[in-house]
Design a protein around this motif. Structure first.
Motif, PDB file in Angstrom:
ATOM      1  N   ALA A   8     -13.519 -18.394  14.276  1.00 41.95           N
ATOM      2  CA  ALA A   8     -12.126 -18.482  14.697  1.00 41.95           C
ATOM      3  C   ALA A   8     -11.824 -19.918  15.107  1.00 41.95           C
ATOM      4  N   ASN A  10      -8.930 -21.900  16.668  1.00 39.52           N
ATOM      5  CA  ASN A  10      -7.642 -21.804  17.359  1.00 39.52           C
ATOM      6  C   ASN A  10      -7.274 -23.150  17.971  1.00 39.52           C
ATOM      7  N   GLU A  99     -10.136 -12.776  19.191  1.00 37.41           N
ATOM      8  CA  GLU A  99      -9.798 -12.049  17.974  1.00 37.41           C
ATOM      9  C   GLU A  99     -10.703 -10.835  17.856  1.00 37.41           C
ATOM     10  N   LEU A 130      -4.875 -10.659  17.842  1.00 37.99           N
ATOM     11  CA  LEU A 130      -5.137 -11.833  18.673  1.00 37.99           C
ATOM     12  C   LEU A 130      -4.723 -11.536  20.108  1.00 37.99           C
ATOM     13  N   ALA A 213      -3.634 -19.977  14.875  1.00 34.22           N
ATOM     14  CA  ALA A 213      -4.865 -19.213  14.638  1.00 34.22           C
ATOM     15  C   ALA A 213      -5.260 -19.259  13.166  1.00 34.22           C
TER      16      ALA A 213
END
Length: 226
Positions: A8, A10, A99, A130, A213
């Protein structure tokens, strides 16, 4: 079924810190954003339909669903380190991005490089759950939160796009094995935190997070061809 990992990526940007006090009341001293990245094991499954459209080309549609527990906490929240009315803020908030499940619906186009080996590309729409959290405690002095202490969690099912590819091999009978990679982009979620702290004269705890994201997912899988 499939097993692999999901990364992930972000990007958390912060704006509108204590907007009740007007522009310039807060001066960030360490930038306005930063990365909150994580990696986790992913478990899932997939199914689809394929048609041989020529001697070597295969076209089809596929859907998948997976779960992983990607979570990363940062302290302080990116973009909240700074000066408020010229004095350093203390008791800065922490934040996290998490997530969990994801899914997609995609088209697939592949080429048979050998009778039992398919190289393919895929792309379509994707979904991602999310969760954002922010918390802070009132402390003596020029505290970031001075209206009240807070611990807030917000969730959203994000829709985006995904693209990737892989290699699939007929390993015997009706069984297929694959190695697959996909990139997904779920756009930017804008969320205001700490509004419950009040926005009257003398206090304003609010700030706004803008979290972009994206994920990278790599899996190995096995499927039965009917």
């Amino acid at each position: 079924m499939s097993l692999g990992a999901r990364w992930a990526a972000n990007d958390w940007q912060t704006s509108d810190v204590s907007p009740n006090f007007g522009a310039g009341a807060f001066a960030p001293t360490a930038g306005t954003g930063g990365a909150i990245d994580s990696v986790a094991a992913r478990f899932g499954g997939y199914l689809g339909y394929n048609a041989q459209i020529s001697t070597s080309w295969i076209a089809g549609v596929e859907t998948d669903f997976g779960w992983a527990d990607n979570k990363k906490t940062t302290n302080p929240v990116p973009g909240t380190t700074g000066l408020f009315f010229g004095a350093p803020l203390i008791g800065l908030p922490s934040g996290s991005a998490r997530e969990t499940w994801d899914g997609s619906l995609r088209g697939r186009l592949g080429y048979l490089v050998a009778p039992a080996i398919l190289v393919y590309g895929t792309g379509g729409v994707a979904w991602q759950r999310l969760e954002l959290n922010a918390s802070c405690t009132v402390v003596p002095g020029n505290s970031f939160c001075f209206g009240a202490s807070h611990n807030e969690t917000r969730t959203s099912t994000r829709a985006g796009w995904t693209v990737g590819g892989g290699v699939e091999h007929m390993i015997g009978g009706h069984w297929l094995a694959r190695v697959d990679y996909r990139y997904a982009d779920f756009g930017t979620w804008t969320q205001t935190f700490f509004a419950a702290g009040g926005t009257g004269i003398g206090f304003d705890d609010r700030f706004t997070a803008h979290v972009t994201a994206r994920t990278h997912t790599a899996t190995v899988g096995i499927a039965y061809k009917f």
